[in-house]
Write a protein that holds these residues in place. Structure first.
Motif, short mmCIF file in Angstrom:
data_model
loop_
_atom_site.label_atom_id
_atom_site.label_comp_id
_atom_site.label_asym_id
_atom_site.label_seq_id
_atom_site.Cartn_x
_atom_site.Cartn_y
_atom_site.Cartn_z
N GLU A 54 0.94 -1.12 0.05
CA GLU A 54 0.05 -0.25 -0.03
C GLU A 54 0.69 1.19 0.04
OE1 GLU A 54 -2.93 0.01 3.04
OE2 GLU A 54 -3.60 -1.83 2.40
N ALA A 55 2.04 1.25 0.90
CA ALA A 55 2.95 2.37 0.91
C ALA A 55 3.59 2.76 -0.45
CB ALA A 55 3.78 2.19 1.85
N LEU A 56 3.76 1.48 -0.96
CA LEU A 56 4.59 1.78 -2.39
C LEU A 56 3.54 2.19 -3.38
CD1 LEU A 56 7.15 1.25 -3.90
CD2 LEU A 56 6.21 -1.00 -4.73
N SER A 57 2.25 1.70 -3.40
CA SER A 57 1.34 1.99 -4.49
C SER A 57 1.27 3.68 -4.39
CB SER A 57 0.06 1.26 -4.19
OG SER A 57 -0.98 1.66 -5.16
N ALA A 58 1.19 4.19 -3.19
CA ALA A 58 0.70 5.62 -2.82
C ALA A 58 1.94 6.31 -3.40
CB ALA A 58 0.33 5.63 -1.47
N ALA A 59 3.02 6.08 -3.01
CA ALA A 59 4.27 6.65 -3.40
C ALA A 59 4.42 6.58 -4.87
CB ALA A 59 5.42 6.13 -2.79
N VAL A 60 4.08 5.58 -5.59
CA VAL A 60 4.35 5.77 -7.04
C VAL A 60 3.25 6.66 -7.76
CG1 VAL A 60 4.44 4.33 -9.17
CG2 VAL A 60 5.76 3.61 -7.26
N SER A 61 2.18 6.46 -7.26
CA SER A 61 1.02 7.28 -7.59
C SER A 61 1.13 8.79 -7.44
CB SER A 61 -0.57 6.88 -6.91
OG SER A 61 -1.35 7.32 -7.42
N ASP A 62 1.93 9.21 -6.69
CA ASP A 62 2.13 10.47 -6.37
C ASP A 62 2.90 10.91 -7.40
OD1 ASP A 62 0.77 10.73 -3.98
OD2 ASP A 62 2.48 10.58 -2.69
N VAL A 63 3.76 10.32 -8.05
CA VAL A 63 4.76 10.94 -9.01
C VAL A 63 4.36 10.49 -10.50
CG1 VAL A 63 6.76 11.37 -7.42
CG2 VAL A 63 6.25 9.14 -8.67
N ARG A 64 3.44 9.81 -10.72
CA ARG A 64 2.71 9.29 -11.96
C ARG A 64 4.03 9.08 -13.24
NH1 ARG A 64 0.44 12.80 -14.51
NH2 ARG A 64 1.34 14.82 -13.55
N PRO A 65 4.87 8.35 -12.78
CA PRO A 65 6.03 8.00 -13.77
C PRO A 65 5.48 7.46 -14.97
CG PRO A 65 5.99 6.17 -11.98
CD PRO A 65 4.86 7.44 -11.75
N GLU A 66 6.13 7.73 -16.04
CA GLU A 66 6.03 7.25 -17.41
C GLU A 66 6.82 5.91 -17.50
OE1 GLU A 66 5.85 10.32 -20.63
OE2 GLU A 66 6.74 11.06 -18.96
N VAL A 67 8.09 5.87 -16.69
CA VAL A 67 8.88 5.09 -16.82
C VAL A 67 9.45 4.57 -15.34
CG1 VAL A 67 11.28 3.95 -17.39
CG2 VAL A 67 9.90 5.49 -19.03
N VAL A 68 9.28 3.41 -14.87
CA VAL A 68 9.70 2.89 -13.60
C VAL A 68 11.01 2.30 -13.78
CG1 VAL A 68 9.49 1.60 -11.20
CG2 VAL A 68 7.50 3.20 -12.42
N VAL A 69 12.28 2.42 -12.86
CA VAL A 69 13.60 1.81 -13.03
C VAL A 69 13.55 1.06 -11.72
CG1 VAL A 69 16.01 1.76 -13.41
CG2 VAL A 69 14.29 3.60 -14.50
N HIS A 70 13.82 -0.11 -11.80
CA HIS A 70 13.82 -0.88 -10.41
C HIS A 70 15.38 -1.44 -10.36
CE1 HIS A 70 14.02 -4.67 -8.01
NE2 HIS A 70 12.84 -5.10 -8.42
N GLN A 71 15.94 -0.63 -9.04
CA GLN A 71 17.48 -0.93 -8.90
C GLN A 71 17.55 -1.36 -7.42
OE1 GLN A 71 20.22 -0.62 -10.94
NE2 GLN A 71 19.39 0.34 -12.72
N MET A 72 16.63 -2.05 -6.75
CA MET A 72 16.53 -2.33 -5.62
C MET A 72 17.36 -3.73 -5.23
SD MET A 72 12.54 -1.43 -4.54
CE MET A 72 11.74 -2.70 -5.60
N SER A 73 18.01 -3.82 -4.03
CA SER A 73 18.61 -4.76 -3.68
C SER A 73 19.04 -4.25 -2.15
CB SER A 73 20.04 -5.03 -4.49
OG SER A 73 21.04 -4.23 -4.06
N ALA A 74 19.52 -5.45 -1.31
CA ALA A 74 19.91 -5.27 -0.07
C ALA A 74 21.41 -5.46 0.13
CB ALA A 74 18.89 -5.89 0.93
#
Length: 308
Positions: A54-74
């Motif tokens: 839910e938090a991620l969906s809200a955050a992404v919705s706020d900025v309305r990106p045309e392109v999303v880049v996934h660089q996530m790791s730990a």
């Protein structure tokens, strides 16, 4: 374009934000609350945990990106907690990717670019493999098999997200340069400097390296391209351990690595590193050149490995 970079405090994500802005894109950086202080300068900084749907969906919705880049790791946790780093990275590649795909679709994004790895292929006997080679999901080491299965799931989710959300996977080679394990202050370099990184006899395993700057350049190319599919993002010179490890030691000013029997390597180095040094295959970057239009600015690890 409006671009969201998820994992914007990472080794690739941080400089990628600046590189995309330099190209004229409007860039939002997605970071976790505990990483906010390390966020790069961006047009917007949004805070959410990728494992919180839910938090991620809200955050992404706020900025309305045309392109999303996934660089996530730990992988930042590797020095202090290797098992925890791999376990959390696997969750980010599976649960986190699913959440990001859903959030991107809900926000109306049209494109998703995700990082993967170019060294997850099963050793088939060929020294250098293309993107069609099967992944090593049945590796004899449970930890590596779990890692590769998570990689396979990430790639499947990205490449089959939906007709409206085109997917591209960047399979990065072994990263070197600032902030990596192969930087002079990095974990691998420190082991070499301390004489704790021996060379298994023969050193036949192939590594395909990639400088961080070239990883960033490939991600920029992917954002601006219409290409889809998975691409090996590596330099032009896949190298056997017998070549690159002595060179690395020399560049660091370390003693030459001692040679050990190959059978001792798993006990002294761990299964994965023993595999990399003895049996792993390299990765061909030919498809990235022809279909993505990308070529490395640093075509050989010989010019830079161990020097930064």
């Amino acid at each position: 374009m409006r671009v969201l970079v998820a994992g914007a405090t990472g080794v690739v994500g941080h400089p990628l934000v600046g590189a995309l802005r330099a190209r004229g894109h409007q860039v939002s950086a997605l970071v976790r609350e505990e990483s906010r202080a390390r966020a790069p300068e961006a047009d917007a900084v949004v805070v959410a945990d990728a494992l919180d749907h839910e938090a991620l969906s809200a955050a992404v919705s706020d900025v309305r990106p045309e392109v999303v880049v996934h660089q996530m790791s730990a992988l930042r946790l590797l020095r202090d907690d290797p098992p925890g780093a791999f376990a959390l990275t696997a969750r980010l590649r599976t649960e986190g990717t699913a959440n990001l795909v859903a959030a991107a679709r809900a926000a109306g994004a049209r494109r998703l670019v995700a990082q993967s790895i170019a060294f997850a292929a099963a050793p088939t006997g060929d020294p250098v493999l293309d993107e069609d080679a099967p992944l090593y999901v049945d590796a004899p080491d449970p930890g590596w098999a779990s890692t590769v299965r998570a990689v396979a799931e990430l790639e499947s989710q990205v490449l089959s997200a939906s007709p409206e959300l085109s997917g591209l996977v960047l399979r990065y080679g072994t990263l070197y340069g600032p902030g990596t394990a192969y930087a002079r202050t990095g974990g691998t370099a420190q082991r070499v400097l301390g004489g704790k990184f021996p060379l298994p006899e023969g050193g036949a395993g192939i590594t395909s390296f990639l400088h961080v700057e070239d990883a960033v350049g490939a991600a920029v190319a992917a954002v601006e391209s219409e290409a889809i599919g998975a691409f090996h993002i590596t330099d032009d010179e896949p190298a056997p351990a017998a070549d690159w490890l002595p060179h690395f030691a020399d560049a660091l000013g370390a003693p030459p690595p001692r040679t050990i029997p190959a059978a001792m390597a798993p006990r002294l180095l761990g299964w994965f590193m023993a595999h990399q040094l003895t049996t792993a295959a390299g990765a061909s970057n030919a498809r990235a050149g022809t279909e993505l239009g990308w070529k490395p600015l640093r075509p050989s690890w010989r010019h830079g490995l161990g020097e930064e």
